[in-house]
Design an enzyme around this catalytic site. Structure first.
Site, PDB file in Angstrom:
ATOM      1  N   CYS A 274       2.287  37.618 -20.465  1.00  0.00           N
ATOM      2  CA  CYS A 274       3.733  37.718 -20.287  1.00  0.00           C
ATOM      3  C   CYS A 274       4.459  36.661 -21.105  1.00  0.00           C
ATOM      4  O   CYS A 274       3.984  35.536 -21.273  1.00  0.00           O
ATOM      5  CB  CYS A 274       4.093  37.544 -18.808  1.00  0.00           C
TER       6      CYS A 274
ATOM      7  N   ARG B 204       0.018  45.456 -14.599  1.00  0.00           N
ATOM      8  CA  ARG B 204      -0.958  44.404 -14.881  1.00  0.00           C
ATOM      9  C   ARG B 204      -1.385  43.689 -13.609  1.00  0.00           C
ATOM     10  O   ARG B 204      -2.511  43.179 -13.527  1.00  0.00           O
ATOM     11  CB  ARG B 204      -0.380  43.393 -15.878  1.00  0.00           C
TER      12      ARG B 204
ATOM     13  N   LYS C 121      -5.686  39.628  -8.237  1.00  0.00           N
ATOM     14  CA  LYS C 121      -5.920  39.738  -9.676  1.00  0.00           C
ATOM     15  C   LYS C 121      -6.314  38.393 -10.261  1.00  0.00           C
ATOM     16  O   LYS C 121      -7.228  38.291 -11.093  1.00  0.00           O
ATOM     17  CB  LYS C 121      -4.651  40.227 -10.377  1.00  0.00           C
ATOM     18  N   ASN C 122      -5.648  37.327  -9.827  1.00  0.00           N
ATOM     19  CA  ASN C 122      -5.896  36.009 -10.389  1.00  0.00           C
ATOM     20  C   ASN C 122      -7.242  35.428  -9.978  1.00  0.00           C
ATOM     21  O   ASN C 122      -7.638  34.376 -10.495  1.00  0.00           O
ATOM     22  CB  ASN C 122      -4.771  35.044  -9.995  1.00  0.00           C
TER      23      ASN C 122
ATOM     24  N   ARG D 124       2.311  28.673 -23.173  1.00  0.00           N
ATOM     25  CA  ARG D 124       1.092  28.529 -22.382  1.00  0.00           C
ATOM     26  C   ARG D 124      -0.050  28.173 -23.339  1.00  0.00           C
ATOM     27  O   ARG D 124      -0.924  28.983 -23.613  1.00  0.00           O
ATOM     28  CB  ARG D 124       0.795  29.813 -21.610  1.00  0.00           C
TER      29      ARG D 124
ATOM     30  N   ASP E 194       4.385  32.102  -9.775  1.00  0.00           N
ATOM     31  CA  ASP E 194       4.461  33.560  -9.770  1.00  0.00           C
ATOM     32  C   ASP E 194       5.393  34.086  -8.682  1.00  0.00           C
ATOM     33  O   ASP E 194       5.912  35.201  -8.785  1.00  0.00           O
ATOM     34  CB  ASP E 194       3.065  34.169  -9.561  1.00  0.00           C
TER      35      ASP E 194
END
Length: 448
Positions: free
Chosen positions: A119, A404, A26-27, A124, A310
């Site tokens: 999230c 997600r 995903k990243n 951030r 993560d």
């Protein structure tokens, strides 16, 4: 896109055994979709997992005027952007929406969006993104609360930029801005994560000129136009880490294929220290645990090649099952361990202090099933991992967070022998409709 929630149920106490293929990351997929805005030719991304964040990205591309659609397991993006305003509700759902601003600036000279969401794991800020873009000729316009408007009427130009922190997102934003800017950009203090290298490889395949990916200094020679290409994103090292930690927590033997172990080496090394057996191949790893788990001592996250932030909650879930003590500190996000409350509900001995989660020895009675709520993406996955080792049945609510970043996590774990399933809420059609005036009148007459 409205995200439908639901709950995952887990009947713990059964070891995992089997083989699982690791999907695309995903990243990596999200910045690649943003990069497609720069391409004059069509882009095809191969074998993309169906994640809610991916669907949000497709919504952003369509909102910008591009064609973006699924073709089997692939995603195709075609056409140049014609609208500089990203759909507000969609943009606000995920952090990665900020990545779409740089390509719009490069192509249209303007980008307008809602401030990005994601999230709730700590601050951030996007100041590094904005400072770098300002050095390249972009100006932030007054847009009001919750909005972001950037303009570069004279176009973007190359610059010498030094990041004060190796932010992955800021590195991606400035890479996307520089690849089609006038002149040469030198980006120092850049992030070195594999996803940065994947983005640079994609852009070079499309005609970009980027050197130094995987190091802390990137040199980008701007190009007027990029073509499209077919591209396979790199495998998801966090998905692999999740399944490796699940094997450690539940016990058993799990083979993970399609993902080089070097991408998540810190996780595998810590699991080995805790008593797991790890066998490594070129693009596979086998994680086994048949005996005791031992405490990991003190562990820290860090920028690549350190332990990924993560992966921290996932390792913590495995630490719950250890006989010794462990502690894990996330130096990136101050609220990374929102899953701590759920760990306590399962009977785990945990204490959260700032960025540090301390994990005590496994109670003699072990962990037990509980009703849990996913606080965020990785914290939700960590609760599922922990529930696999608990005796009895657990329920994890708010699975929209997990969706997600994981496509069918419960299905993968079920294929490995886990007793796990998913329950979804009733469809919207089941919601009671407001009766019409005629229906009200007929009901009134019937009562008379």
């Amino acid at each position: 896109m409205t995200q439908q929630s639901g709950r995952i149920w887990v009947m713990g106490g059964r070891p995992l055994n089997g083989t699982a293929a690791i999907p695309a990351a995903k990243n990596s997929v999200l910045p690649l979709l943003a990069a497609a805005l720069l391409c004059r030719g069509p882009v095809r991304l191969r074998a993309v997992p169906r994640l809610s964040d991916v669907e949000c990205s497709l919504g952003l591309l369509r909102g910008a005027g591009c064609a973006a659609y699924w073709q089997g397991a692939d995603i195709v993006v075609a056409g140049m952007p014609s609208n500089s305003t990203l759909p507000g509700e969609t943009a606000a759902q995920m952090r990665a929406s900020i990545l779409f601003c740089a390509p719009l600036l490069a192509r249209l000279g303007r980008a307008e969006t809602s401030l990005p969401g994601g999230c709730n794991i700590g601050a951030r800020p996007i100041d590094l993104h904005l400072e770098g873009l300002a050095r390249m000729g972009a100006k932030e316009l007054d847009a009001g609360a919750g909005k972001l408007v950037l303009a570069a009427p004279g176009g973007l130009h190359g610059a010498d930029i030094t990041l004060r922190f190796p932010s992955v997102g800021a590195t991606e934003t400035l890479l996307l801005a520089a690849v089609c800017a006038r002149g040469t950009t030198v980006l120092r203090g850049a992030a070195r994560e594999p996803e940065i290298s994947d983005l640079a490889e994609f852009l070079n395949r499309c005609g970009g000129r980027i050197e130094g990916a995987g190091t802390s200094t990137l040199r980008i020679e701007g190009r007027r136009g990029l073509s499209g290409c077919d591209f396979s994103p790199l495998p998801d090292r966090i998905f692999a880490s999740t399944l490796a930690c699940a094997a450690a927590a539940a016990g058993g033997r799990v083979e993970l294929t399609g993902c080089p172990p070097a991408l998540y080496a810190p996780v595998l090394e810590i699991l080995e220290q805790m008593g797991c057996t790890v066998e490594r191949g070129a693009d596979r790893a086998e994680v086994a645990r048949f005996g005791r788990l031992y405490g990991a001592g003190r562990v820290f996250t860090g920028v690549y090649p350190g332990l990924a932030t993560d992966a921290a909650p996932l390792l913590a879930a495995a630490m719950l099952c250890a006989e010794g003590e462990s502690s894990i500190e996330d130096v990136i996000f101050e609220r990374r361990f929102g899953c701590a409350e759920g760990f306590e509900r399962l009977g785990g001995r945990v204490k959260r202090s700032g960025r540090v989660l301390s994990v005590g020895p496994l109670p003699e009675s072990g962990l037990h099933g509980a009703a849990l709520t996913a606080p965020d993406l990785r914290g939700g996955a960590a609760l599922v991992v922990a529930a696999l080792s608990a005796q009895g049945k657990s329920f994890v609510e708010e699975t929209r967070h997990i969706d997600r970043g994981y496509a069918g996590l419960w299905e993968v774990l079920a294929s490995l022998g886990g007793r796990i399933g998913r329950e979804m809420p009733p469809p919207d059609a089941a919601v009671k409709k407001i009766p019409s005036k005629k229906q009200i009148y007929l009901a009134f007459e019937a009562k008379r």
